[in-house]
Design a protein around this motif. Structure first.
Motif, mmCIF file in Angstrom:
data_model
loop_
_atom_site.group_PDB
_atom_site.id
_atom_site.type_symbol
_atom_site.label_atom_id
_atom_site.label_comp_id
_atom_site.label_asym_id
_atom_site.label_seq_id
_atom_site.Cartn_x
_atom_site.Cartn_y
_atom_site.Cartn_z
ATOM 1 N N THR A 98 0.806 -1.221 0.000
ATOM 2 C CA THR A 98 0.000 0.000 0.000
ATOM 3 C C THR A 98 0.840 1.272 0.000
ATOM 4 O OG1 THR A 98 -0.150 -0.028 2.428
ATOM 5 C CG2 THR A 98 -1.889 -1.155 1.209
ATOM 6 N N ASN A 99 2.152 1.125 0.043
ATOM 7 C CA ASN A 99 3.046 2.278 -0.061
ATOM 8 C C ASN A 99 3.249 2.545 -1.552
ATOM 9 O OD1 ASN A 99 5.008 4.240 0.154
ATOM 10 N ND2 ASN A 99 6.412 3.026 1.382
ATOM 11 N N SER A 100 2.339 3.293 -2.148
ATOM 12 C CA SER A 100 2.222 3.337 -3.609
ATOM 13 C C SER A 100 3.381 4.014 -4.317
ATOM 14 C CB SER A 100 0.903 4.011 -4.006
ATOM 15 O OG SER A 100 0.817 5.292 -3.415
ATOM 16 N N ASN A 101 4.138 4.864 -3.625
ATOM 17 C CA ASN A 101 5.317 5.464 -4.261
ATOM 18 C C ASN A 101 6.607 5.140 -3.516
ATOM 19 O OD1 ASN A 101 5.205 7.057 -2.010
ATOM 20 N ND2 ASN A 101 4.856 8.985 -3.101
ATOM 21 N N LEU A 102 6.552 4.100 -2.671
ATOM 22 C CA LEU A 102 7.719 3.625 -1.912
ATOM 23 C C LEU A 102 8.409 4.754 -1.152
ATOM 24 C CD1 LEU A 102 9.189 1.043 -4.444
ATOM 25 C CD2 LEU A 102 7.732 0.617 -2.455
ATOM 26 N N SER A 103 7.598 5.622 -0.579
ATOM 27 C CA SER A 103 8.063 6.712 0.307
ATOM 28 C C SER A 103 9.013 7.685 -0.394
ATOM 29 C CB SER A 103 8.752 6.126 1.554
ATOM 30 O OG SER A 103 7.883 5.278 2.264
ATOM 31 N N THR A 104 8.866 7.834 -1.695
ATOM 32 C CA THR A 104 9.743 8.740 -2.432
ATOM 33 C C THR A 104 9.192 10.157 -2.527
ATOM 34 O OG1 THR A 104 8.678 8.140 -4.518
ATOM 35 C CG2 THR A 104 10.633 6.874 -3.866
ATOM 36 N N GLY A 105 7.887 10.321 -2.304
ATOM 37 C CA GLY A 105 7.260 11.618 -2.515
ATOM 38 C C GLY A 105 6.872 11.856 -3.959
ATOM 39 N N LEU A 106 7.167 10.897 -4.835
ATOM 40 C CA LEU A 106 6.835 11.034 -6.252
ATOM 41 C C LEU A 106 5.361 10.730 -6.488
ATOM 42 C CD1 LEU A 106 9.915 9.155 -7.739
ATOM 43 C CD2 LEU A 106 9.498 11.620 -7.847
ATOM 44 N N PRO A 107 4.810 11.220 -7.601
ATOM 45 C CA PRO A 107 3.422 10.861 -7.933
ATOM 46 C C PRO A 107 3.271 9.347 -8.017
ATOM 47 C CG PRO A 107 4.212 12.622 -9.362
ATOM 48 C CD PRO A 107 5.403 12.131 -8.593
ATOM 49 N N ALA A 108 2.174 8.860 -7.515
ATOM 50 C CA ALA A 108 1.949 7.414 -7.467
ATOM 51 C C ALA A 108 0.806 7.030 -8.393
ATOM 52 C CB ALA A 108 1.627 6.981 -6.041
ATOM 53 N N PRO A 109 0.866 5.832 -8.963
ATOM 54 C CA PRO A 109 -0.250 5.366 -9.802
ATOM 55 C C PRO A 109 -1.489 5.119 -8.954
ATOM 56 C CG PRO A 109 1.315 3.597 -9.458
ATOM 57 C CD PRO A 109 1.935 4.830 -8.874
ATOM 58 N N ASP A 110 -2.622 5.173 -9.589
ATOM 59 C CA ASP A 110 -3.890 4.999 -8.888
ATOM 60 C C ASP A 110 -4.307 3.537 -8.964
ATOM 61 O OD1 ASP A 110 -6.247 5.407 -7.587
ATOM 62 O OD2 ASP A 110 -7.303 6.244 -9.325
ATOM 63 N N TYR A 111 -3.970 2.775 -7.928
ATOM 64 C CA TYR A 111 -4.429 1.392 -7.870
ATOM 65 C C TYR A 111 -5.166 1.156 -6.564
ATOM 66 C CZ TYR A 111 -0.016 0.542 -5.260
ATOM 67 O OH TYR A 111 1.018 0.580 -4.359
ATOM 68 N N THR A 112 -5.965 0.104 -6.517
ATOM 69 C CA THR A 112 -6.826 -0.166 -5.372
ATOM 70 C C THR A 112 -6.325 -1.380 -4.598
ATOM 71 O OG1 THR A 112 -8.287 -1.660 -6.591
ATOM 72 C CG2 THR A 112 -8.791 0.717 -6.700
ATOM 73 N N MET A 113 -6.912 -1.593 -3.439
ATOM 74 C CA MET A 113 -6.596 -2.790 -2.671
ATOM 75 C C MET A 113 -7.009 -4.047 -3.442
ATOM 76 S SD MET A 113 -5.040 -1.808 0.002
ATOM 77 C CE MET A 113 -4.996 -3.389 0.833
ATOM 78 N N GLU A 114 -8.087 -3.945 -4.224
ATOM 79 C CA GLU A 114 -8.503 -5.071 -5.048
ATOM 80 C C GLU A 114 -7.458 -5.384 -6.108
ATOM 81 O OE1 GLU A 114 -10.465 -2.573 -4.145
ATOM 82 O OE2 GLU A 114 -11.973 -3.627 -2.931
ATOM 83 N N ASP A 115 -6.836 -4.339 -6.667
ATOM 84 C CA ASP A 115 -5.761 -4.565 -7.637
ATOM 85 C C ASP A 115 -4.615 -5.347 -6.983
ATOM 86 O OD1 ASP A 115 -7.007 -3.175 -9.742
ATOM 87 O OD2 ASP A 115 -6.210 -1.252 -9.030
ATOM 88 N N ILE A 116 -4.267 -4.940 -5.758
ATOM 89 C CA ILE A 116 -3.197 -5.638 -5.035
ATOM 90 C C ILE A 116 -3.592 -7.086 -4.775
ATOM 91 C CG2 ILE A 116 -1.893 -5.744 -2.882
ATOM 92 C CD1 ILE A 116 -2.271 -2.676 -2.664
#
Length: 205
Positions: A98-116
């Motif tokens: 659930t760390n969608s940008n790996l704590s980089t501060g960069l824009p993250a893709p829009d994915y859901t928990m269902e996607d995971i």
């Protein structure tokens, strides 16, 4: 990256044999070894040494091409270590889901928990095609509190309800026992992440 080429079609046997030795050592000393890669196709972050900025790719959970590459990676390892009991070896297919940008501060893709959850089932199936009983550990969050884990894994739990031999775990990077008894006394065990006085409410060893 030390083990496979960028398309995950070729293996670096020299480095893979080093991993073989780690697995053998775990068995020899009765230690459980978990394999978790800090970079994967579609899930990688770097610091650019020239610009001192973060760069990364984070679309694994919504990119079918990257998913196929990661599936090949885990299937290759599952086949190679199929004879090693899960008491000695487990796989974590990806970390901090659930760390969608790996704590980089960069824009993250829009994915859901269902996607995971859907992709977790897919990658476990790729593993189980080669090794029916391999223990798989799913790490949901960059946080380590029970409530955070519980909150962030509900949709995934529904996806994996029929999957056997799988564990939902805390964040490996935040192992509580690492920090439990640290002090902030100079010259002792300084915690550079400013967690020196962290003491969890539950017992640690």
């Amino acid at each position: 990256e030390p083990f496979f080429d960028s398309e995950v079609t070729k293996v670096n046997m020299t480095n893979l044999q080093i991993l073989d030795e780690l697995v053998k050592t775990a068995i020899q000393y009765n230690v459980h070894l978990n394999i978790c890669f800090s970079t994967l196709p579609g899930r990688e972050a770097y610091s650019d040494p020239d610009t001192f900025t973060s760069v990364g790719v984070f679309d694994l959970f919504i990119n079918e091409e990257k998913q196929e590459q990661v599936n090949r990676l885990w299937a290759a390892l599952a086949k190679r270590y199929a004879e090693v009991p899960s008491a000695y070896l487990s796989f974590t297919p990806f970390w901090e889901a659930t760390n969608s940008n790996l704590s980089t501060g960069l824009p993250a893709p829009d994915y859901t928990m269902e996607d995971i959850g859907n992709y977790l089932v897919e990658v476990v199936e790729a593993i189980r095609e080669q090794d029916e009983e391999r223990l798989v550990i799913y790490e949901p969050t960059s946080l380590s509190g029970y409530n955070d884990i519980y909150e962030q894994d509900s949709a995934v739990k529904e996806c994996i309800k029929d999957v056997e031999n799988i564990i939902i775990s805390y964040n490996f990077c935040e192992n509580p026992y690492v920090y439990a008894n640290m002090t902030d006394t100079p010259g002792e065990n300084i915690d550079n992440n400013n967690r020196s006085v962290f003491l969890p409410e539950y017992p640690t060893y």
